[in-house]
Design an enzyme around this catalytic site. Sequence first.
Site: not given
Ligand code: NAD
Length: 508
Positions: A192, A267, A301, A401
């Site tokens: 997804k 991650e 990130c 962040e």
């Molecule tokens: P997010 O957590 O809002 O969403 C990530 C994904 O999770 C999306 O596909 C979203 O639809 C899904 N999601 C949301 N609620 C969910 C639930 N209850 N159950 C299952 N899936 C769900 O994150 P974002 O805003 O898309 O991305 C930014 C974040 O990602 C930042 O915190 C960033 O640091 C982190 N990030 C980490 C890495 C890493 O490798 N450590 C890399 C990139 C981004």
Amino acid sequence: MSDLNILSEQTVDMPDAPYQARHFIDGEFAQSADGQKSDRVSPSHGVVVSQAALGSNVETEAAIRSARAAFDDGRWSRLPAKDRAAILNRIADLIEANVERLAVIETLESGKPISQARGECGGAADLWRYAASLARTVHGDSHNALGDDMMGVVLKEPIGVVSIITPWNFPFWILSQKLPFALAAGCTCVVKPSEVTPSTTAMLGEFLQEAGLPAGVCNIVLGYGNPVGSLMTTHEDVDMVTFTGSTAVGKLITKSAGETLKKVALELGGKNPQVIFPDADLEQAADAVTFGIYFNVGQCCNSSSRVIVHEDVADAFVARVVALSRKVVFGNPMNSDTQVGAIVTTDHQAKIDGYVRQAVAAGAEVCLGGHIMSVPGLGTQFYEPTVVRGVTPDMAIVREEVFGPVLTVLTFKTLDEAIALANDSTYGLSAGVWSENIHTCLEFCRRVQAGTVWTNTWMDGFPELTFGGMKQSGQGREIGKYGFEEFLEVKSLVMRIGRKRAPWVRTA
Ligand code: NAD
């Protein structure tokens, strides 16, 4: 702010029509049964650039059912690894052949510059090739010293059905950090993407089909975290969840997946320090700090959002970073020369600005930027390059962040103090150290709490080098051989050979 380097012209053509992103389930593309769709309006251009199917439990159930059947009948997991590798390599070829198509839609949905999107989509092909090479390396252990009549073998097996959930900031790259490794291990998958950037993941479905990946081995469901992501993390037919995203959602997933004791790899976020010692090559360090904070508009990130600089060189260093910040090319992401593009959503832009306003109210000094920015002809979903001094370690702008082009500067006197400041975070994703003294660098590397440490550089990465976070930046690892191993389960075979067992029941 007038003295910034803002580019408004466009050099890359817009597509003729919005991309139609569909689910890919059991080898077929499909719209949602209830016809639900969402429009993605480009953050930079303000026009609809894609229309994506919005999945419900119906599509998610179907995708999980398909992945389960494909795993259980062995159509993929029992295929010789060389045949799996050949298909992954064909997918890599198709990614390379389609880099421009992928990059254009990635740019328009995310706001990142086209040159960066080309680099990420093209670079992703190498992740697929590296994963293909690992497919053929799976082996376990043998134990030949258990006694004359016993032999032991430890087998590695694919873990099963894997749910893959990705964020919006590096949609195709992060997908490629997970999916080819899971497939190389012999797992089947349900993927997804973020609802904000669904199209390049949907496009990948075309390449999977063309490359001959058997139906059901990888299913793609588009839609929101709830219901699609939630069901992917709770369904009893799923064996593992690998998630990249926010720490808050990562914690929710750990709980929901815990009900059925799925393996969970996470991650998550970061608040990454770059520590600058006074003997460092300050020109190089300033350039790397500038890159580390503005890359992907800071929505990364790995953003090096906390610079920790020795007090003797702090003024000169900050002045250099401010001067370099003015030269970075912000603006139209559809220009090949642009280095920094748009902010993903207006809500996120407001959050970034809120951190800056709050810090200013608490006495911080803004050395550069600090405001929403407009690009002529494109509107206002941009943010100025921003450098903030006079902050304290307890401020939200230093601890949380910000996920925007906002650098905070702390200072230190001694190595111990620098390491304490670097480790003063709930996160532990990555860290950097700048010094010409190898002993300083090594001591920092050993004592800093981070999954990746860079010395005299920032954000170089290789498929061979594993990636992941300590503390609340995650659990488990991605890419490299350790990342690959996450998708493997271990089974012990205990074998009697030759003589009979001594009976347990006394029959005499
Ligand atoms: P997010 O957590 O809002 O969403 C990530 C994904 O999770 C999306 O596909 C979203 O639809 C899904 N999601 C949301 N609620 C969910 C639930 N209850 N159950 C299952 N899936 C769900 O994150 P974002 O805003 O898309 O991305 C930014 C974040 O990602 C930042 O915190 C960033 O640091 C982190 N990030 C980490 C890495 C890493 O490798 N450590 C890399 C990139 C981004």
